[in-house]
Design a protein around this motif. Sequence first.
Motif, PDB file in Angstrom:
ATOM      1  N   SER A   1      28.610  43.095  42.516  1.00 37.41           N
ATOM      2  CA  SER A   1      29.960  42.525  42.449  1.00 37.41           C
ATOM      3  C   SER A   1      30.454  42.045  43.810  1.00 37.41           C
ATOM      4  CB  SER A   1      30.938  43.550  41.874  1.00 37.41           C
ATOM      5  OG  SER A   1      31.116  44.611  42.794  1.00 37.41           O
TER       6      SER A   1
ATOM      7  N   ASP B   1      31.572  43.680  46.257  1.00 32.21           N
ATOM      8  CA  ASP B   1      32.770  44.406  46.674  1.00 32.21           C
ATOM      9  C   ASP B   1      32.342  45.403  47.744  1.00 32.21           C
ATOM     10  OD1 ASP B   1      35.147  45.709  46.965  1.00 32.21           O
ATOM     11  OD2 ASP B   1      35.193  46.560  44.947  1.00 32.21           O
TER      12      ASP B   1
ATOM     13  N   LYS C   1      40.943  44.499  50.716  1.00 35.17           N
ATOM     14  CA  LYS C   1      40.730  44.335  49.274  1.00 35.17           C
ATOM     15  C   LYS C   1      41.917  43.620  48.629  1.00 35.17           C
ATOM     16  CE  LYS C   1      38.745  45.294  45.277  1.00 35.17           C
ATOM     17  NZ  LYS C   1      37.695  46.169  44.908  1.00 35.17           N
TER      18      LYS C   1
ATOM     19  N   TYR D   1      41.637  40.043  49.353  1.00 33.85           N
ATOM     20  CA  TYR D   1      40.592  39.476  48.496  1.00 33.85           C
ATOM     21  C   TYR D   1      41.177  39.094  47.141  1.00 33.85           C
ATOM     22  CZ  TYR D   1      36.472  39.344  45.498  1.00 33.85           C
ATOM     23  OH  TYR D   1      35.526  38.983  44.572  1.00 33.85           O
ATOM     24  N   TYR D   2      41.979  39.999  46.554  1.00 32.17           N
ATOM     25  CA  TYR D   2      42.620  39.701  45.271  1.00 32.17           C
ATOM     26  C   TYR D   2      43.567  38.510  45.405  1.00 32.17           C
ATOM     27  CZ  TYR D   2      41.077  43.949  42.842  1.00 32.17           C
ATOM     28  OH  TYR D   2      40.340  44.914  42.220  1.00 32.17           O
ATOM     29  N   ASN D   3      44.322  38.470  46.495  1.00 31.47           N
ATOM     30  CA  ASN D   3      45.267  37.381  46.706  1.00 31.47           C
ATOM     31  C   ASN D   3      44.533  36.045  46.857  1.00 31.47           C
ATOM     32  OD1 ASN D   3      47.756  36.108  47.097  1.00 31.47           O
ATOM     33  ND2 ASN D   3      47.712  36.464  49.283  1.00 31.47           N
ATOM     34  N   ASP D   4      43.423  36.041  47.576  1.00 31.09           N
ATOM     35  CA  ASP D   4      42.640  34.814  47.752  1.00 31.09           C
ATOM     36  C   ASP D   4      42.092  34.296  46.426  1.00 31.09           C
ATOM     37  OD1 ASP D   4      43.104  34.885  50.444  1.00 31.09           O
ATOM     38  OD2 ASP D   4      41.118  35.671  50.972  1.00 31.09           O
ATOM     39  N   ARG D   5      41.784  35.196  45.512  1.00 33.84           N
ATOM     40  CA  ARG D   5      41.234  34.826  44.207  1.00 33.84           C
ATOM     41  C   ARG D   5      42.336  34.526  43.188  1.00 33.84           C
ATOM     42  NH1 ARG D   5      37.439  34.459  46.957  1.00 33.84           N
ATOM     43  NH2 ARG D   5      35.519  35.612  46.963  1.00 33.84           N
ATOM     44  N   LYS D   6      43.575  34.521  43.637  1.00 29.46           N
ATOM     45  CA  LYS D   6      44.735  34.268  42.761  1.00 29.46           C
ATOM     46  C   LYS D   6      44.820  35.286  41.622  1.00 29.46           C
ATOM     47  CE  LYS D   6      45.669  30.319  44.868  1.00 29.46           C
ATOM     48  NZ  LYS D   6      45.897  30.540  46.248  1.00 29.46           N
ATOM     49  N   ASP D   7      44.366  36.498  41.908  1.00 32.46           N
ATOM     50  CA  ASP D   7      44.430  37.587  40.941  1.00 32.46           C
ATOM     51  C   ASP D   7      45.773  38.291  41.130  1.00 32.46           C
ATOM     52  OD1 ASP D   7      44.098  39.811  39.346  1.00 32.46           O
ATOM     53  OD2 ASP D   7      42.069  40.234  40.051  1.00 32.46           O
TER      54      ASP D   7
ATOM     55  N   TRP E   1      46.902  41.762  43.141  1.00 31.21           N
ATOM     56  CA  TRP E   1      47.226  41.974  44.545  1.00 31.21           C
ATOM     57  C   TRP E   1      48.606  42.603  44.690  1.00 31.21           C
ATOM     58  CZ3 TRP E   1      51.117  40.000  47.574  1.00 31.21           C
ATOM     59  CH2 TRP E   1      51.852  38.933  47.052  1.00 31.21           C
TER      60      TRP E   1
END
Length: 173
Positions: free
Chosen positions: A58, A60, A106, A109-115, A118
């Motif tokens: 993954s 991660d 981490k 990372y979530y923010n960059d992926r528009k998840d 975050w």
Amino acid sequence: MKTKQKIDTVINSFLVVIGLLIILSAVFKYSNVKIVFLSVMFSYALLNLIQFILTKKSKDYEGLYTFLASISVGIVDIFFSFENDNVLAISLMSWVSIMSVIKFIKTDYYNDRKDKMWKLRIVLLLLFMLIGIVTSISLNYSDNVRVMVLGYFFLIHGILELIDPITKYLIGK
């Protein structure tokens, strides 16, 4: 539930169990703070190394970074005496600071992926930092109380770590 979420849930459940075991050890009057803290650091490092190895696909790296942080703090603390309350407080606060940086990476990372996770990760990060600070301040009592405080800290930390994979699972349904 995806494989990574299952592995994260199982590993984080072990963190909750570690917190409960520390609390039980304090209840049964085991009060060697150095052994308890080192055991937690090395157990935490081992669990996160296993987590990283099992979820390597993954990409991660949080498990690897956590392993490195925990093993480093554990090795450094071998050479210190925990007779002074400040040594344990500084060690714990150092670990919390390093872990906060790892958790922030981490979150980024979530923010960059528009998840949207975050936002939850920021709340969990702030709670973790607050609990770490309060715990570090509260370590100036007898050894038995210090073990109990550490137990509650690691129990709460394990619960906070469980929130992420469980939330991902519930959102996915």
